[in-house]
Design a protein around this motif. Structure first.
Motif, short mmCIF file in Angstrom:
data_model
loop_
_atom_site.label_atom_id
_atom_site.label_comp_id
_atom_site.label_asym_id
_atom_site.label_seq_id
_atom_site.Cartn_x
_atom_site.Cartn_y
_atom_site.Cartn_z
N TYR A 23 0.84 -1.20 0.00
CA TYR A 23 0.00 0.00 0.00
C TYR A 23 0.87 1.25 0.00
CZ TYR A 23 -3.44 3.51 1.28
OH TYR A 23 -4.24 4.63 1.29
N LYS A 24 1.91 1.25 0.82
CA LYS A 24 2.82 2.40 0.88
C LYS A 24 3.42 2.67 -0.49
CE LYS A 24 7.04 3.91 3.13
NZ LYS A 24 8.08 3.54 4.09
N GLY A 25 3.79 1.62 -1.20
CA GLY A 25 4.32 1.78 -2.54
C GLY A 25 3.28 2.31 -3.51
N ALA A 26 2.06 1.82 -3.38
CA ALA A 26 0.98 2.24 -4.28
C ALA A 26 0.63 3.71 -4.11
CB ALA A 26 -0.27 1.38 -4.05
N ILE A 27 0.76 4.23 -2.89
CA ILE A 27 0.42 5.65 -2.64
C ILE A 27 1.65 6.55 -2.74
CG2 ILE A 27 -1.60 5.08 -1.24
CD1 ILE A 27 0.13 5.79 1.25
N GLY A 28 2.78 5.97 -3.02
CA GLY A 28 3.99 6.77 -3.16
C GLY A 28 4.45 7.42 -1.87
N GLY A 29 4.14 6.79 -0.73
CA GLY A 29 4.56 7.32 0.56
C GLY A 29 3.83 8.58 0.99
N PHE A 30 2.67 8.86 0.39
CA PHE A 30 1.90 10.07 0.70
C PHE A 30 0.44 9.68 0.88
CE2 PHE A 30 -0.88 13.48 -0.81
CZ PHE A 30 -0.46 14.53 0.00
N HIS A 31 -0.16 10.15 1.97
CA HIS A 31 -1.57 9.85 2.22
C HIS A 31 -2.27 11.13 2.68
CE1 HIS A 31 -4.90 7.11 2.92
NE2 HIS A 31 -5.13 7.75 4.04
N GLU A 32 -3.45 11.37 2.14
CA GLU A 32 -4.23 12.55 2.51
C GLU A 32 -5.41 12.11 3.37
OE1 GLU A 32 -4.58 16.43 0.21
OE2 GLU A 32 -6.19 15.18 -0.55
N LYS A 80 -2.02 11.82 16.51
CA LYS A 80 -1.89 10.36 16.44
C LYS A 80 -1.69 9.89 15.00
CE LYS A 80 -4.44 9.40 20.66
NZ LYS A 80 -5.63 8.80 21.27
N ILE A 81 -2.40 10.49 14.06
CA ILE A 81 -2.26 10.13 12.65
C ILE A 81 -0.86 10.50 12.15
CG2 ILE A 81 -3.07 10.64 10.31
CD1 ILE A 81 -5.92 10.95 11.61
N LEU A 82 -0.37 11.68 12.55
CA LEU A 82 0.98 12.08 12.17
C LEU A 82 2.02 11.10 12.71
CD1 LEU A 82 0.77 15.94 12.76
CD2 LEU A 82 1.21 14.79 10.57
N GLU A 83 1.85 10.68 13.94
CA GLU A 83 2.79 9.72 14.53
C GLU A 83 2.75 8.38 13.79
OE1 GLU A 83 5.74 8.03 16.40
OE2 GLU A 83 5.25 10.15 16.56
N ALA A 84 1.56 7.91 13.46
CA ALA A 84 1.44 6.65 12.70
C ALA A 84 2.10 6.80 11.34
CB ALA A 84 -0.03 6.27 12.55
N GLY A 85 1.91 7.95 10.71
CA GLY A 85 2.56 8.21 9.42
C GLY A 85 4.07 8.19 9.53
N ARG A 86 4.60 8.85 10.56
CA ARG A 86 6.05 8.87 10.77
C ARG A 86 6.58 7.46 10.98
NH1 ARG A 86 4.94 12.71 14.67
NH2 ARG A 86 4.78 14.77 13.73
N ALA A 87 5.88 6.69 11.80
CA ALA A 87 6.32 5.32 12.10
C ALA A 87 6.33 4.45 10.84
CB ALA A 87 5.41 4.70 13.17
N ALA A 88 5.40 4.72 9.93
CA ALA A 88 5.30 3.92 8.70
C ALA A 88 6.09 4.53 7.54
CB ALA A 88 3.84 3.77 8.30
N GLY A 89 6.66 5.71 7.75
CA GLY A 89 7.39 6.37 6.68
C GLY A 89 6.48 6.93 5.60
N VAL A 90 5.29 7.37 6.01
CA VAL A 90 4.30 7.93 5.08
C VAL A 90 4.07 9.39 5.45
CG1 VAL A 90 1.90 7.80 4.30
CG2 VAL A 90 3.18 5.70 4.72
N ARG A 91 4.18 10.26 4.45
CA ARG A 91 3.91 11.68 4.66
C ARG A 91 2.40 11.89 4.67
NH1 ARG A 91 3.64 16.48 1.52
NH2 ARG A 91 3.88 15.28 -0.38
N ILE A 92 1.91 12.59 5.66
CA ILE A 92 0.48 12.84 5.83
C ILE A 92 0.17 14.30 5.49
CG2 ILE A 92 -1.44 12.90 7.48
CD1 ILE A 92 -0.41 10.08 7.01
N ASN A 93 -0.88 14.51 4.73
CA ASN A 93 -1.40 15.85 4.48
C ASN A 93 -2.87 15.85 4.90
OD1 ASN A 93 -1.10 18.59 3.45
ND2 ASN A 93 -2.59 17.95 1.92
#
Length: 98
Positions: A4-13, A40-53
């Motif tokens: 999933y991380k690869g499919a979203i390019g490390g970015f999730h909105e 909490k969402i930001l922390e989960a994103g950091r832990a997974a290496g996903v940038r959150i917007n």
């Protein structure tokens, strides 16, 4: 998760809505819980290496997430605005900006 991380390019909105939560819990409780959830969402994103917007769906009245935009920007959790801030304004408020 890796696929999933690869499919979203490390970015999730993530879209945040203000209207229903304000009706259910009141303005202060609603905004506080959204703030905590964003952290909490930001922390989960950091832990997974996903940038959150965060995408803010704001209304005209304070109870619907409205109010001065500069105050909304100042109230965001640390690190939640990382080069981008997306917001939509409810249709009935567009005239107020013209």
């Amino acid at each position: 998760v890796a696929a999933y991380k690869g499919a979203i390019g490390g970015f999730h909105e993530v879209m945040l809505g203000y209207s229903d939560s304000s009706k259910d819990a009141g303005k202060f409780a609603s905004l506080w819980e959204l703030h905590v959830a964003m952290e909490k969402i930001l922390e989960a994103g950091r832990a997974a290496g996903v940038r959150i917007n965060f995408f803010h769906g704001r209304g005209g009245s304070i109870g619907r997430g409205g109010g001065p935009l500069h105050l909304a920007l100042l109230s965001q959790p640390a690190g939640s605005i990382a080069g981008a801030y997306r917001v939509t304004v409810q249709g009935e408020q567009i005239q107020a900006f013209l």
